[in-house]
Motif scaffolding. Structure first.
Motif, PDB file in Angstrom:
ATOM      1  N   ILE A   4       0.841  -1.187   0.000  1.00  0.00           N
ATOM      2  CA  ILE A   4       0.000   0.000   0.000  1.00  0.00           C
ATOM      3  C   ILE A   4       0.880   1.243   0.000  1.00  0.00           C
ATOM      4  O   ILE A   4       1.836   1.335   0.772  1.00  0.00           O
ATOM      5  CB  ILE A   4      -0.924   0.007   1.234  1.00  0.00           C
ATOM      6  CG1 ILE A   4      -1.828  -1.222   1.217  1.00  0.00           C
ATOM      7  CG2 ILE A   4      -1.753   1.277   1.293  1.00  0.00           C
ATOM      8  CD1 ILE A   4      -2.683  -1.359   2.463  1.00  0.00           C
ATOM      9  N   TRP A  11      -5.699   3.732  -3.228  1.00  0.00           N
ATOM     10  CA  TRP A  11      -5.584   3.133  -1.902  1.00  0.00           C
ATOM     11  C   TRP A  11      -6.092   4.057  -0.798  1.00  0.00           C
ATOM     12  O   TRP A  11      -6.353   3.615   0.328  1.00  0.00           O
ATOM     13  CB  TRP A  11      -4.137   2.761  -1.593  1.00  0.00           C
ATOM     14  CG  TRP A  11      -3.595   1.607  -2.377  1.00  0.00           C
ATOM     15  CD1 TRP A  11      -2.655   1.651  -3.363  1.00  0.00           C
ATOM     16  CD2 TRP A  11      -3.954   0.233  -2.250  1.00  0.00           C
ATOM     17  NE1 TRP A  11      -2.407   0.400  -3.852  1.00  0.00           N
ATOM     18  CE2 TRP A  11      -3.195  -0.495  -3.188  1.00  0.00           C
ATOM     19  CE3 TRP A  11      -4.857  -0.456  -1.444  1.00  0.00           C
ATOM     20  CZ2 TRP A  11      -3.297  -1.875  -3.332  1.00  0.00           C
ATOM     21  CZ3 TRP A  11      -4.972  -1.837  -1.576  1.00  0.00           C
ATOM     22  CH2 TRP A  11      -4.203  -2.519  -2.517  1.00  0.00           C
ATOM     23  N   PHE A  15      -8.873   3.080   2.742  1.00  0.00           N
ATOM     24  CA  PHE A  15      -8.174   2.903   4.014  1.00  0.00           C
ATOM     25  C   PHE A  15      -8.242   4.132   4.924  1.00  0.00           C
ATOM     26  O   PHE A  15      -7.777   4.069   6.066  1.00  0.00           O
ATOM     27  CB  PHE A  15      -6.713   2.539   3.761  1.00  0.00           C
ATOM     28  CG  PHE A  15      -6.529   1.112   3.331  1.00  0.00           C
ATOM     29  CD1 PHE A  15      -6.423   0.097   4.264  1.00  0.00           C
ATOM     30  CD2 PHE A  15      -6.492   0.779   1.986  1.00  0.00           C
ATOM     31  CE1 PHE A  15      -6.272  -1.218   3.882  1.00  0.00           C
ATOM     32  CE2 PHE A  15      -6.336  -0.542   1.584  1.00  0.00           C
ATOM     33  CZ  PHE A  15      -6.236  -1.548   2.529  1.00  0.00           C
ATOM     34  N   THR A  16      -8.805   5.239   4.439  1.00  0.00           N
ATOM     35  CA  THR A  16      -8.901   6.438   5.279  1.00  0.00           C
ATOM     36  C   THR A  16     -10.303   7.040   5.293  1.00  0.00           C
ATOM     37  O   THR A  16     -10.649   7.736   6.245  1.00  0.00           O
ATOM     38  CB  THR A  16      -7.926   7.530   4.811  1.00  0.00           C
ATOM     39  OG1 THR A  16      -8.326   7.995   3.511  1.00  0.00           O
ATOM     40  CG2 THR A  16      -6.499   6.989   4.743  1.00  0.00           C
ATOM     41  N   ALA A  60      -4.942   4.090   8.211  1.00  0.00           N
ATOM     42  CA  ALA A  60      -5.356   2.724   7.877  1.00  0.00           C
ATOM     43  C   ALA A  60      -5.441   1.863   9.125  1.00  0.00           C
ATOM     44  O   ALA A  60      -6.348   1.017   9.255  1.00  0.00           O
ATOM     45  CB  ALA A  60      -4.382   2.114   6.874  1.00  0.00           C
ATOM     46  N   ARG A  63      -8.577   2.821  10.864  1.00  0.00           N
ATOM     47  CA  ARG A  63      -9.776   2.443  10.099  1.00  0.00           C
ATOM     48  C   ARG A  63     -10.037   0.935  10.150  1.00  0.00           C
ATOM     49  O   ARG A  63     -11.184   0.492  10.197  1.00  0.00           O
ATOM     50  CB  ARG A  63      -9.589   2.884   8.640  1.00  0.00           C
ATOM     51  CG  ARG A  63     -10.833   2.794   7.764  1.00  0.00           C
ATOM     52  CD  ARG A  63     -11.708   3.993   7.933  1.00  0.00           C
ATOM     53  NE  ARG A  63     -12.822   4.002   6.995  1.00  0.00           N
ATOM     54  CZ  ARG A  63     -13.708   4.978   6.909  1.00  0.00           C
ATOM     55  NH1 ARG A  63     -13.608   6.033   7.690  1.00  0.00           N
ATOM     56  NH2 ARG A  63     -14.706   4.922   6.050  1.00  0.00           N
ATOM     57  N   THR A  64      -8.965   0.147  10.124  1.00  0.00           N
ATOM     58  CA  THR A  64      -9.125  -1.307  10.017  1.00  0.00           C
ATOM     59  C   THR A  64      -8.903  -2.038  11.333  1.00  0.00           C
ATOM     60  O   THR A  64      -9.370  -3.174  11.486  1.00  0.00           O
ATOM     61  CB  THR A  64      -8.141  -1.860   8.990  1.00  0.00           C
ATOM     62  OG1 THR A  64      -6.792  -1.617   9.434  1.00  0.00           O
ATOM     63  CG2 THR A  64      -8.353  -1.213   7.626  1.00  0.00           C
ATOM     64  N   ILE A  71      -0.385  -4.808   9.817  1.00  0.00           N
ATOM     65  CA  ILE A  71      -0.272  -3.526   9.128  1.00  0.00           C
ATOM     66  C   ILE A  71       1.145  -3.265   8.644  1.00  0.00           C
ATOM     67  O   ILE A  71       1.350  -2.638   7.597  1.00  0.00           O
ATOM     68  CB  ILE A  71      -0.757  -2.375  10.052  1.00  0.00           C
ATOM     69  CG1 ILE A  71      -1.115  -1.138   9.230  1.00  0.00           C
ATOM     70  CG2 ILE A  71       0.273  -2.024  11.101  1.00  0.00           C
ATOM     71  CD1 ILE A  71      -2.424  -1.201   8.535  1.00  0.00           C
TER      72      ILE A  71
END
Length: 259
Positions: A4, A11, A15-16, A60, A63-64, A71
């Protein structure tokens, strides 16, 4: 190998939650706050990732809610480097309190429970998990987050946390709306309660309560949007860092909402 990268705009949004132009403005803000001047934890050694990639890594992660060992490889760094990136850049993403607000600005406040693994601050709460009570206040007109309280144990009710978290001082001098759980704070506008004898409220009070619920629902929507950042659904880091994390997510929420 880095999977990423902020150099590939496709991307950024997944992811944001930010559009590429919003993300670029965020990176410039972090640079102005000193993001480029931070080295990799050791004098003379620079970060292996560019600033934009580091900002993307932090967003990211929020968020995840992936683990550090998940990560890190996505950005081509070790899990320890990912940990240092989040620790150093996280506070630079935090929401900055507004210097000036309108006198007639109406704010809406509510608390949300954040499940937390660190039991030094968390406490068993009504969601049957060790949680922290986080107070969030938004502007009723713009729906932007304007203030956050300091995290408090999740077994304390909102009327107490409103005072102990310090958010009452941040909102002092402004009209504040909240639900009936904030009874006992005379400066907070809450719905009318039914009389103790069980009789119904007069029509004018029932109408005001209906309007109050309609306006107050905005803070529930804001909390739901903030929890799109899944770290607020299961916080695995140290509890004392949650203040910076929540402030950073509030900042991203405001950027997304403002367009």
């Amino acid at each position: 190998m880095q999977v990423i990268s902020a150099a590939r705009p496709e991307w950024i949004f997944p992811f944001t939650g930010l559009q590429p132009a919003q993300f670029r403005r965020l990176v410039r803000l972090v640079a102005e706050r000193g993001g480029d001047a931070i080295a990799d934890g050791r004098p003379g050694r620079q970060w292996s990732l560019h600033l934009a990639d580091r900002v993307l890594l932090v967003a990211a992660y929020w968020r995840t809610n992936l683990t550090m060992r998940q990560i890190g490889p996505l950005f081509g760094v070790s899990h320890s480097t990912a940990h240092r990136v989040i620790d150093t850049l996280g506070p630079l993403l935090a929401l900055t309190p507004g210097r000036r607000r309108r006198i007639d600005q109406i704010t809406i406040v509510d608390g949300t429970l954040i499940p937390t693994r660190d039991h030094r601050l968390a406490a068993p709460s009504k969601n049957y998990r060790y949680s922290i009570n986080l107070q969030v206040a938004i502007d009723a007109h713009t729906r932007l987050v304007v203030a956050l309280g300091d995290p408090q144990p999740g077994n304390r009710n909102d009327t107490i946390v409103y005072r102990t978290s310090g958010i009452n001082q941040k909102l002092a001098g402004r009209p504040v709306m909240a639900d009936g759980a904030y009874r006992g704070n005379p400066e907070v506008i809450i719905p009318y309660r039914k009389p103790n004898d069980g009789s119904e409220l007069p029509d004018w009070k029932a109408d005001l309560n209906k309007h109050h619920r309609t306006v107050r629902a905005q803070v529930e929507h804001a909390l739901a949007r903030m929890k799109c950042f899944k770290i607020l659904r299961d916080y695995r880091r140290a509890a004392h860092i949650l203040t910076d994390t929540a402030a950073g997510i509030a900042h991203l929420h405001n950027i997304i909402l403002a367009g």
